[in-house]
Write a protein that holds these residues in place. Sequence first.
Motif, PDB file in Angstrom:
ATOM      1  N   THR A 497       0.839  -1.216   0.000  1.00 40.59           N
ATOM      2  CA  THR A 497       0.000   0.000   0.000  1.00 40.59           C
ATOM      3  C   THR A 497       0.869   1.259   0.000  1.00 40.59           C
ATOM      4  O   THR A 497       0.674   2.156   0.816  1.00 40.59           O
ATOM      5  CB  THR A 497      -0.999   0.024   1.179  1.00 40.59           C
ATOM      6  OG1 THR A 497      -0.295   0.122   2.431  1.00 40.59           O
ATOM      7  CG2 THR A 497      -1.880  -1.209   1.181  1.00 40.59           C
ATOM      8  N   SER A 499       0.993   3.824  -2.049  1.00 41.71           N
ATOM      9  CA  SER A 499       0.328   5.093  -2.364  1.00 41.71           C
ATOM     10  C   SER A 499      -0.288   5.747  -1.143  1.00 41.71           C
ATOM     11  O   SER A 499      -0.258   6.970  -0.998  1.00 41.71           O
ATOM     12  CB  SER A 499      -0.748   4.868  -3.427  1.00 41.71           C
ATOM     13  OG  SER A 499      -0.178   4.644  -4.687  1.00 41.71           O
ATOM     14  N   SER A 514       0.888  10.471  -6.414  1.00 41.38           N
ATOM     15  CA  SER A 514      -0.136   9.448  -6.587  1.00 41.38           C
ATOM     16  C   SER A 514      -1.398  10.000  -7.239  1.00 41.38           C
ATOM     17  O   SER A 514      -2.043   9.309  -8.031  1.00 41.38           O
ATOM     18  CB  SER A 514      -0.482   8.819  -5.229  1.00 41.38           C
ATOM     19  OG  SER A 514       0.618   8.122  -4.696  1.00 41.38           O
ATOM     20  N   ALA A 569      -0.989  -6.007  -4.918  1.00 43.80           N
ATOM     21  CA  ALA A 569      -1.279  -4.581  -5.093  1.00 43.80           C
ATOM     22  C   ALA A 569      -2.528  -4.187  -4.323  1.00 43.80           C
ATOM     23  O   ALA A 569      -3.644  -4.479  -4.741  1.00 43.80           O
ATOM     24  CB  ALA A 569      -1.454  -4.255  -6.577  1.00 43.80           C
ATOM     25  N   THR A 571      -4.407  -0.920  -1.728  1.00 44.58           N
ATOM     26  CA  THR A 571      -4.424   0.538  -1.666  1.00 44.58           C
ATOM     27  C   THR A 571      -4.748   1.079  -0.280  1.00 44.58           C
ATOM     28  O   THR A 571      -3.995   1.831   0.294  1.00 44.58           O
ATOM     29  CB  THR A 571      -5.451   1.096  -2.660  1.00 44.58           C
ATOM     30  OG1 THR A 571      -6.748   0.601  -2.339  1.00 44.58           O
ATOM     31  CG2 THR A 571      -5.086   0.704  -4.073  1.00 44.58           C
ATOM     32  N   THR A 578      -6.291   4.787  -6.851  1.00 44.44           N
ATOM     33  CA  THR A 578      -5.098   4.493  -6.078  1.00 44.44           C
ATOM     34  C   THR A 578      -4.449   3.195  -6.523  1.00 44.44           C
ATOM     35  O   THR A 578      -3.234   3.023  -6.383  1.00 44.44           O
ATOM     36  CB  THR A 578      -5.424   4.448  -4.579  1.00 44.44           C
ATOM     37  OG1 THR A 578      -6.207   5.587  -4.232  1.00 44.44           O
ATOM     38  CG2 THR A 578      -4.161   4.474  -3.748  1.00 44.44           C
ATOM     39  N   GLU A 582      -0.595   2.941  -7.350  1.00 43.52           N
ATOM     40  CA  GLU A 582       0.189   1.902  -6.685  1.00 43.52           C
ATOM     41  C   GLU A 582       1.061   1.155  -7.696  1.00 43.52           C
ATOM     42  O   GLU A 582       2.237   0.876  -7.442  1.00 43.52           O
ATOM     43  CB  GLU A 582      -0.740   0.924  -5.970  1.00 43.52           C
ATOM     44  CG  GLU A 582      -0.036  -0.127  -5.129  1.00 43.52           C
ATOM     45  CD  GLU A 582       0.527   0.396  -3.834  1.00 43.52           C
ATOM     46  OE1 GLU A 582       1.250  -0.358  -3.149  1.00 43.52           O
ATOM     47  OE2 GLU A 582       0.259   1.566  -3.470  1.00 43.52           O
TER      48      GLU A 582
END
Length: 694
Positions: A497, A499, A514, A569, A571, A578, A582
């Motif tokens: 995470t 971002s 971001s 992945a 967020t 996001t 990411e």
Amino acid sequence: MKRVLALSLAMVLASPAFAAETLRYVALVDNGKEAGHQVVTTGDDGVTRVDFVFKDNGRGPELKEEFKLAPDGTFTSYHVTGTTTFGAPVDESFGRDGNKVWWKSTSDHGEQTVDGTALYSPLGGSPAGFSVAFAALARRPDGKLPLIPSGTMSTRKVAEADVSNGKESRKVQLLAITGVGLTPTFAWATEEDTPRLFAFIVPGFVQLVEEGWGNSAAALETRQKQAETETLVAFQKRLAHPLDGSTLIRNARVFDSEHAKLGPASDVLVRDGRIVSVGKTGGAAKADNVIDAGGRVLLPGLFDMHTHIGRWDGGLNIATGVTTVRDMGNDNATLQQIIAEEKAGTLLATRIVPAGFIEGESPMSARNGFVIKNLDEAKKAVDWYAEHGYPQVKIYNSFPKDILRETAAYAHSKGLRVSGHIPAFLRAEEAVERGYDEIQHINQVMLNFLVDDKTDTRTLVRFYLPAEKVADMDFDSKPYQDFIAMLAKKQIVVDPTLSTFEYWRQRPGDMTESYAPIADHMPPDVQRGLRVAEMKIPDEATAQRYDKSFRKMVDFVGRMYRAGVPIVAGTDALPGFTVQSELEWYVRAGLTPSQVLQIATWNGAKYTRTLDDRGSITPGKLSDLVLIDGDPTTDISDIRKVAMVLKGDTVYYPSEIFDAMGIKPFATPVKVTAPENVFLSSPRTAGRRGPKDR
């Protein structure tokens, strides 16, 4: 983390008022546990003062507001001070003299000439601001209230209810507020000529209600969910385009997520929500619908592996190509409702893979899922999640470290994976040794080198300590190399995470990397909210240090990946957009765009245990597909150019969804054509493993 909620509140709330001596509210979480208050006092001097505090999960905003109102119910002066959820200072003021208005916050400042009624919309206001807005709107014959710096707010009544506290009865109304933010906001108001806020409820999270009326909060939440459902169902009907029969996606370059490479132009045939075949473009088979991809890139639906899903999140997720999310902690009843609505097709939503949230009891507990005190209660929580089909549990900050090993072993015996934050007074490697399969958040990974058995990471220290200290870490030294090697050997998944932690280095008024690529597409009030800082950064030296720490964490993710540590992945921030940022951070960490796309598709399916059904464009799997007007295998930023999304047997056009939310689209839609006969030769079904073979 409730960053998205904090941002949405800042975008919709003005400031407090009601012409009463004192009006008190209580903030309730977890079936009635008090977590804050709001006290609104109007003095003889005509100044209204508000004290607002909300604490959940060891953090939360603290605000003091003062203001005066004009005869039309709008501010002539306004001032708020305090701190944000993560400790950044709040200091914002507004003034009006005739047609001249001015404002200044830690993030922006400006002045305008305004004719007639207009309400200033603060960045840092409390929920009491609904009272000002409702009262001012009641004076407007057209039902619309111009806002400063920009925008127009309107409300409509969507429900009403009779409430009683045992001594007094009252009728209240649920108002849907539009024109601010990306989706409607709902609040309960009194039924009178000058309405004011009675309750502000975020279903499954918090109930802010007038003191003495807390017993009515649960019924109001239930009624609010019903009313929101009507709006959500209409939203889905308006934007979903169901497909009957078979559909051919013609001339698409198919991304092979298993091997992380882009294939040649192909035709993909789908029927009844499943992929039937993938073959050379052009040929001999009939289809009821056709999508001409025109050589665009076709991806499997993306995964967001770290969400706290809400009923309104589906629009942003689907429009950005996210077709599956993993929920990492929610109110259990609320999440079960969302899952049921998604499966029924009544909600514009992604598919949902739930992770069962288990927290320990403490003054700083997060109040999601189950909050337990002992091993027996922890086992009962695991049992409930196993019975409801959850593939994993998530352990949280206050979980008792002394029962972690036994709880993890019990979850494993039930077939569940174990992940989470690292419980207070433990280090990451100790959590892995006691049974973790996965770690959430890069800060939790870095804390392994920063904490001891006396460090209480249930507080904001879990953010400020790595922001301050990671800058000095030598990742080439033996402790870090040994730690990475251990994660790789045990195949411990990491959900970084990245971002969501960029706010560590955001100065007031700055736009983060971001969100910079999307900011110009957002409504003006949302753009303004994206410039609000969340961390306390007192000087330039601190800003540079926090920036260095963040960028070193990005580098650490790249080091883990190259060493063989599985990355997913996630967020934990603004839905959809996001995920895209990411993936860009992973490229900055040294991964290729194709490797990053594999993480967002194949890895997502693998570690949610849904690889039999999704994660690749393979015959037999769900037809969750994303058509990109660009090539994200060479430029990952092209991931924003989503031209069409197919979720099962339903097509969505991101441009339509974005238009409905006040967002400027990122790509021209590619639409389904009228039924026609087309042909597909040499379907690539032989020689490819179907889902039952994996």
